[in-house]
Design a protein around this motif. Structure first.
Motif, PDB file in Angstrom:
ATOM      1  N   CYS A  45      94.537  90.282  12.648  1.00 28.83           N
ATOM      2  CA  CYS A  45      93.752  91.488  12.896  1.00 28.83           C
ATOM      3  C   CYS A  45      94.573  92.541  13.635  1.00 28.83           C
ATOM      4  N   ILE A  47      93.893  96.327  15.448  1.00 26.33           N
ATOM      5  CA  ILE A  47      92.907  97.332  15.856  1.00 26.33           C
ATOM      6  C   ILE A  47      93.623  98.442  16.620  1.00 26.33           C
ATOM      7  N   ASP A  68      92.898  97.316  10.596  1.00 24.11           N
ATOM      8  CA  ASP A  68      91.578  96.787  10.264  1.00 24.11           C
ATOM      9  C   ASP A  68      90.449  97.637  10.827  1.00 24.11           C
ATOM     10  N   ALA A  69      90.711  98.319  11.921  1.00 33.38           N
ATOM     11  CA  ALA A  69      89.658  99.150  12.510  1.00 33.38           C
ATOM     12  C   ALA A  69      90.246 100.128  13.507  1.00 33.38           C
ATOM     13  N   LEU A  71      88.739 101.906  16.920  1.00 34.27           N
ATOM     14  CA  LEU A  71      87.636 102.003  17.875  1.00 34.27           C
ATOM     15  C   LEU A  71      87.806 103.312  18.630  1.00 34.27           C
ATOM     16  N   ASP A 101      87.782 101.390   8.623  1.00 40.23           N
ATOM     17  CA  ASP A 101      86.560 101.218   9.413  1.00 40.23           C
ATOM     18  C   ASP A 101      86.734 101.845  10.790  1.00 40.23           C
ATOM     19  N   ILE A 102      85.762 102.702  11.143  1.00 36.91           N
ATOM     20  CA  ILE A 102      85.805 103.407  12.420  1.00 36.91           C
ATOM     21  C   ILE A 102      84.547 103.014  13.212  1.00 36.91           C
ATOM     22  N   PHE A 103      84.715 102.628  14.452  1.00 37.61           N
ATOM     23  CA  PHE A 103      83.582 102.239  15.294  1.00 37.61           C
ATOM     24  C   PHE A 103      83.447 103.249  16.436  1.00 37.61           C
ATOM     25  N   HIS A 134      80.985 103.244  11.612  1.00 34.87           N
ATOM     26  CA  HIS A 134      79.988 102.299  12.135  1.00 34.87           C
ATOM     27  C   HIS A 134      79.529 102.807  13.491  1.00 34.87           C
ATOM     28  N   VAL A 144      84.897  92.611  14.734  1.00 32.27           N
ATOM     29  CA  VAL A 144      85.857  93.122  13.755  1.00 32.27           C
ATOM     30  C   VAL A 144      86.628  91.902  13.272  1.00 32.27           C
TER      31      VAL A 144
END
Ligand code: ZN
Ligand code: ZN
Ligand code: ZN
Length: 260
Positions: A45, A47, A68-69, A71, A101-103, A134, A144
């Motif tokens: 992962c 991030i 992967d993301a 934040l 992917d956005i948090f 998200h 995640v």
């Protein structure tokens, strides 16, 4: 788990445009700070926390081809202004499109949809960024790729809230001026704390060194790193000597391994 400081500077970065102070003119690479961001990697992962105006340059420096993301901590431009550059990750395996992917907390999600309206339009133009936004409930953990992430809620100023994140043994907090009631408990037992400290003098919307160290002393992580530093922090080589044991200044490119 490995943490890389991609940027450790405050909103204007260091050097500041036009400034002739000794920090802004320093030849020490550790005095040259891009806008605050970090990358957290474990075996499966990757991030990134925040994607400010230096996001493109920061990603180029890491050499990575996928994330992967992302934040987001809050909606200020020094933390969100580089999101258009997720396009590179979208198209890295073209014709396969890799959506990023956005948090983000609710207030930040509203700002992202406004600032990047073209990325969320019904009829998007070809080549617009592909973001899957998200909106997180900051009172609850989320995951995640199976890794639990605990939001840490704070106040940045009267108008703005900010979200920090705990990922296992690491907690990462930037642009905090205050933790909301009950949030400090979520930091108990961490190994590594990254927390903002603008400078030694106080500031209306960011912790200074004293406030950051007070939090560190309450939480007692094994190590702590300060980030979101302004040129007022002074020369890196001198400022580090003014910090208590176990507290360090982050600098761009610094990579640390965190015990899981
Ligand atoms: Zn900031
Ligand atoms: Zn300066
Ligand atoms: Zn901010």
């Amino acid at each position: 788990m490995r943490l890389t400081f991609l940027g450790t500077g405050t909103s204007q970065g260091v050097p500041v445009i036009g400034c002739r102070c000794e920090v802004c003119q320093s030849a020490d690479k550790r005095d040259q700070r891009l806008r605050t961001s970090a990358m957290i990697e474990c075996e499966d992962c990757r991030i990134v926390i925040d994607a400010g105006p230096d996001f493109r340059q920061q990603m180029l420096r890491t050499g990575v081809r996928s994330i992967d993301a992302i934040l987001l901590t809050h909606e200020h431009k020094d933390h969100t202004g580089g999101l258009d550059d997720v396009r590179a990750f979208n198209f890295v395996d073209y014709p396969t499109i890799r959506v990023v992917d956005i948090f983000a907390n609710a207030q930040t999600a509203v700002a992202i949809k406004k600032d990047y309206d073209y990325a969320f339009a019904e009829n998007k133009y070809i080549g617009a960024p592909e973001m899957r936004l998200h909106e997180i409930d900051t009172t609850k953990p989320f995951t995640v790729k199976g890794h639990e992430i605990i939001p840490i809620n704070g106040r940045h100023s009267e108008r703005f809230f900010v979200t920090g994140y705990r990922i296992g043994p690491l907690a990462y907090m930037t642009d905090f001026k205050e933790l909301l009631d009950g949030e400090e408990e979520k930091l108990q037992g961490i190994d590594t704390l990254v927390v903002n400290a603008l400078r030694f003098k106080s500031h209306h919307s960011h912790f200074n060194v004293e406030e950051a160290v007070a939090l560190i002393n309450r939480i007692k992580p094994r190590v702590a790193y300060l980030t979101h530093l302004s040129h007022d922090i002074g020369l890196h080589a001198e400022a580090v000597n003014k910090l208590p044991e176990g507290v360090y200044l982050g600098y761009d490119g610094l990579t640390i391994d965190i015990r899981e």
